[in-house]
Design an enzyme around this catalytic site. Structure first.
Site, mmCIF file in Angstrom:
data_model
loop_
_atom_site.group_PDB
_atom_site.id
_atom_site.type_symbol
_atom_site.label_atom_id
_atom_site.label_comp_id
_atom_site.label_asym_id
_atom_site.label_seq_id
_atom_site.Cartn_x
_atom_site.Cartn_y
_atom_site.Cartn_z
ATOM 1 N N LYS A 1 60.105 -74.288 6.282
ATOM 2 C CA LYS A 1 61.394 -73.710 6.106
ATOM 3 C C LYS A 1 62.047 -72.768 7.326
ATOM 4 O O LYS A 1 62.973 -73.068 7.870
ATOM 5 C CB LYS A 1 61.752 -72.870 4.972
ATOM 6 C CG LYS A 1 61.166 -73.341 3.737
ATOM 7 C CD LYS A 1 61.489 -72.419 2.420
ATOM 8 C CE LYS A 1 60.450 -71.183 2.494
ATOM 9 N NZ LYS A 1 59.169 -71.435 2.313
ATOM 10 N N ARG B 1 64.736 -66.172 -4.064
ATOM 11 C CA ARG B 1 63.450 -66.545 -4.733
ATOM 12 C C ARG B 1 63.325 -66.462 -6.211
ATOM 13 O O ARG B 1 62.184 -66.734 -6.852
ATOM 14 C CB ARG B 1 62.254 -65.762 -4.046
ATOM 15 C CG ARG B 1 61.829 -66.485 -2.749
ATOM 16 C CD ARG B 1 60.517 -65.587 -2.204
ATOM 17 N NE ARG B 1 59.456 -66.026 -1.594
ATOM 18 C CZ ARG B 1 59.344 -66.212 -0.140
ATOM 19 N NH1 ARG B 1 60.441 -65.664 0.555
ATOM 20 N NH2 ARG B 1 58.288 -66.382 0.284
ATOM 21 N N ARG C 1 49.427 -63.850 10.237
ATOM 22 C CA ARG C 1 49.908 -63.117 9.337
ATOM 23 C C ARG C 1 48.800 -62.779 8.157
ATOM 24 O O ARG C 1 48.029 -63.263 7.971
ATOM 25 C CB ARG C 1 51.061 -63.878 8.630
ATOM 26 C CG ARG C 1 52.349 -63.763 9.353
ATOM 27 C CD ARG C 1 53.469 -64.765 8.734
ATOM 28 N NE ARG C 1 53.541 -64.688 7.132
ATOM 29 C CZ ARG C 1 54.502 -65.120 6.598
ATOM 30 N NH1 ARG C 1 55.417 -65.982 7.254
ATOM 31 N NH2 ARG C 1 54.660 -65.063 5.306
ATOM 32 N N ARG D 1 48.364 -71.162 10.763
ATOM 33 C CA ARG D 1 49.528 -70.705 11.291
ATOM 34 C C ARG D 1 49.382 -69.480 12.325
ATOM 35 O O ARG D 1 48.517 -68.751 11.814
ATOM 36 C CB ARG D 1 50.568 -70.379 10.401
ATOM 37 C CG ARG D 1 51.828 -69.874 10.602
ATOM 38 C CD ARG D 1 52.974 -69.621 9.768
ATOM 39 N NE ARG D 1 52.860 -68.753 8.562
ATOM 40 C CZ ARG D 1 53.695 -68.518 7.630
ATOM 41 N NH1 ARG D 1 54.780 -69.383 7.644
ATOM 42 N NH2 ARG D 1 53.264 -68.053 6.305
ATOM 43 N N ARG E 1 50.459 -66.811 -3.537
ATOM 44 C CA ARG E 1 51.959 -67.233 -3.132
ATOM 45 C C ARG E 1 52.473 -68.576 -3.739
ATOM 46 O O ARG E 1 53.528 -68.621 -4.347
ATOM 47 C CB ARG E 1 52.117 -67.140 -1.667
ATOM 48 C CG ARG E 1 51.973 -65.726 -1.191
ATOM 49 C CD ARG E 1 51.604 -65.855 0.391
ATOM 50 N NE ARG E 1 52.433 -66.277 1.202
ATOM 51 C CZ ARG E 1 52.265 -66.640 2.305
ATOM 52 N NH1 ARG E 1 51.059 -66.790 3.050
ATOM 53 N NH2 ARG E 1 53.282 -67.383 3.246
HETATM 54 P P1 ADP Z 1 57.743 -71.578 5.834
HETATM 55 O O1 ADP Z 1 58.679 -70.807 6.612
HETATM 56 O O2 ADP Z 1 58.345 -72.466 4.774
HETATM 57 O O3 ADP Z 1 56.525 -70.677 5.131
HETATM 58 P P2 ADP Z 1 56.736 -72.209 8.607
HETATM 59 O O4 ADP Z 1 58.076 -72.971 9.212
HETATM 60 O O5 ADP Z 1 56.389 -71.038 9.169
HETATM 61 O O6 ADP Z 1 56.913 -72.315 6.988
HETATM 62 O O7 ADP Z 1 55.476 -73.522 8.810
HETATM 63 C C1 ADP Z 1 54.117 -73.393 8.186
HETATM 64 C C2 ADP Z 1 53.064 -73.705 9.117
HETATM 65 O O8 ADP Z 1 53.222 -75.182 9.432
HETATM 66 C C3 ADP Z 1 53.561 -73.260 10.902
HETATM 67 O O9 ADP Z 1 52.164 -73.009 11.296
HETATM 68 C C4 ADP Z 1 54.309 -74.259 11.442
HETATM 69 O O10 ADP Z 1 54.007 -74.433 12.892
HETATM 70 C C5 ADP Z 1 53.577 -75.603 10.547
HETATM 71 N N1 ADP Z 1 54.637 -76.702 10.401
HETATM 72 C C6 ADP Z 1 55.798 -76.581 10.235
HETATM 73 N N2 ADP Z 1 56.391 -77.855 10.111
HETATM 74 C C7 ADP Z 1 55.393 -78.691 10.299
HETATM 75 C C8 ADP Z 1 55.441 -80.130 10.334
HETATM 76 N N3 ADP Z 1 56.451 -80.854 9.935
HETATM 77 N N4 ADP Z 1 54.013 -80.687 10.231
HETATM 78 C C9 ADP Z 1 53.074 -79.810 10.400
HETATM 79 N N5 ADP Z 1 52.832 -78.715 10.514
HETATM 80 C C10 ADP Z 1 54.253 -77.870 10.267
HETATM 81 P P1 AMP Z 2 57.972 -65.415 3.601
HETATM 82 O O1 AMP Z 2 57.960 -65.031 5.183
HETATM 83 O O2 AMP Z 2 59.264 -66.147 3.384
HETATM 84 O O3 AMP Z 2 56.796 -66.206 3.376
HETATM 85 O O4 AMP Z 2 57.751 -64.185 2.771
HETATM 86 C C1 AMP Z 2 56.600 -63.272 2.995
HETATM 87 C C2 AMP Z 2 56.757 -62.177 1.908
HETATM 88 O O5 AMP Z 2 57.578 -61.468 1.942
HETATM 89 C C3 AMP Z 2 56.604 -62.952 0.335
HETATM 90 O O6 AMP Z 2 55.481 -63.615 0.045
HETATM 91 C C4 AMP Z 2 57.314 -61.652 -0.406
HETATM 92 O O7 AMP Z 2 56.374 -60.631 -0.596
HETATM 93 C C5 AMP Z 2 58.341 -61.129 0.532
HETATM 94 N N1 AMP Z 2 59.728 -61.824 0.332
HETATM 95 C C6 AMP Z 2 60.337 -62.590 1.249
HETATM 96 N N2 AMP Z 2 61.404 -63.131 0.773
HETATM 97 C C7 AMP Z 2 61.583 -62.610 -0.243
HETATM 98 C C8 AMP Z 2 62.634 -62.565 -1.403
HETATM 99 N N3 AMP Z 2 63.682 -63.302 -1.177
HETATM 100 N N4 AMP Z 2 62.224 -62.041 -2.580
HETATM 101 C C9 AMP Z 2 61.194 -61.263 -2.858
HETATM 102 N N5 AMP Z 2 60.077 -61.235 -2.035
HETATM 103 C C10 AMP Z 2 60.365 -61.622 -0.745
#
Ligand code: ADP
Ligand code: AMP
Length: 216
Positions: A18, A90, A162, A129, A173
Site C-alpha cells: 500500500k 482500519r 521496523r 523490508r 498484525r
Molecule cells: P504496506 O504499506 O502495505 O505495509 P509496503 O509498501 O511497505 O507495504 O511494502 C512491503 C514490502 O514489500 C516492502 O519491503 C516493499 O519494498 C515490498 N514490496 C512492495 N510492493 C512489492 C511488489 N509488488 N513485489 C514485491 N515486493 C513488494
Molecule cells: P502501518 O505502517 O500501516 O503498517 O502501521 C503500523 C502500526 O501503526 C499498526 O500496526 C498500528 O499499531 C498503527 N496504526 C497505523 N494506522 C492505524 C490505524 N488506522 N488505526 C489503528 N492503528 C494504526
C-alpha cells in the site's frame, strides 16, 4: 475525472504494498499521501505525547485506539480536496467517522482500492523490508534492494528494520487485519467505490492494475 478530484483509500493487509503504491501515485498525480503508520512512527521517534500513547500498541502489532487515530486524520485531511489514505481506516468505527467528516464537506471518497496478497508472501516481504529512518524510502532486500548495502539510495542514511517487522508481530498484525479491517470490504463494496487489485507481481504491474481500477 481529474486527478485533483481523487479521494482514495488504500486497504489491504500489512505488507501488501500500500505504502509503495500510494507514494508512487501521490507523486504521479501530485496529491497528498496520508499514512497514519508513518505519522505515528515519526511521533514515536520524536517522543511526542502521541508517540508515547501509540508505541506499545505498535510494538505489539495491535491497533492504536480509534479516538487517537480519528483526531489525527481530521487534522491531516483539513483543507485538502484530494488525498490518498494509506493505512486508514482500519476499523468500522474509523470508516464511519471518515464518511461523516467527508460528507459534512460534501466531498465523499471516490475510490477504495484493496491490494490483495497471500499471507505467506506478506511474511516474506515484511521480514525483508528495510526503511530509511530519515526520508521514509521503503526497500526490500529481496525484491527491491538498495544499490549499496543497506544504505538509502535517496539520502545515504543507513537503513533500519521496523521493530514490528518481526515474524511473531507480523503474524499478530495479520490476525488483527482479518479481525478488525477485513470487514471494511463489505462496508465499501455496497457503495460501488470498491476495487480489488491483485498485489502479486512487480511494483510496475501492480501500479498499472491500480490505475486501471481508478479510471474504470
Ligand atoms: P504496506 O504499506 O502495505 O505495509 P509496503 O509498501 O511497505 O507495504 O511494502 C512491503 C514490502 O514489500 C516492502 O519491503 C516493499 O519494498 C515490498 N514490496 C512492495 N510492493 C512489492 C511488489 N509488488 N513485489 C514485491 N515486493 C513488494
Ligand atoms: P502501518 O505502517 O500501516 O503498517 O502501521 C503500523 C502500526 O501503526 C499498526 O500496526 C498500528 O499499531 C498503527 N496504526 C497505523 N494506522 C492505524 C490505524 N488506522 N488505526 C489503528 N492503528 C494504526
Amino acid at each position: 475525472m481529474a486527478h485533483d478530484g481523487y479521494r482514495i483509500v488504500f486497504l489491504g493487509p500489512p505488507g501488501a504494498g500500500k505504502g509503495t503504491q500510494a507514494s508512487l501515485l501521490a507523486k504521479k498525480y501530485g496529491i497528498k499521501k496520508i499514512s497514519t503508520g508513518d505519522i505515528l512512527r515519526e511521533a514515536v521517534r520524536n517522543g511526542t505525547e502521541l508517540g508515547r500513547k501509540a508505541k506499545r500498541y505498535m510494538d505489539a502489532g495491535e491497533l492504536v485506539p480509534d479516538g487517537i487515530i480519528i483526531g489525527l486524520i481530521e487534522e491531516q485531511i483539513a483543507g485538502h480536496e484530494s488525498f490518498i489514505l494509506d493505512g486508514f481506516p482500519r476499523t468500522l468505527v474509523q470508516a464511519k467517522a471518515l464518511d461523516e467528516l467527508l460528507n459534512k464537506q460534501g466531498k465523499p471518497l471516490t475510490h477504495v482500492i484493496f491490494v490483495s496478497v497471500p499471507d505467506e508472501e506478506i511474511v516474506r516481504r515484511l521480514t525483508a523490508r528495510r526503511v530509511c529512518p530519515k526520508c521514509g524510502a521503503v526497500y526490500n532486500l529481496v525484491y527491491n534492494p538498495p544499490k549499496s548495502d543497506e544504505i538509502c539510495d535517496v539520502c545515504g542514511t543507513p537503513l533500519i528494520q521496523r521493530s514490528d517487522d518481526r515474524e511473531d508481530v507480523i503474524r499478530n498484525r495479520l490476525r488483527v487485519f482479518k479481525e478488525s479491517t477485513a470487514p471494511l470490504v463489505d462496508y465499501y463494496r455496497k457503495r460501488g467505490i470498491y476495487h480489488e487489485v491483485n498485489g502479486v507481481g512487480s511494483v510496475e504491474e501492480v501500479l498499472k492494475r491500480i490505475e486501471e481500477a481508478l479510471s474504470g
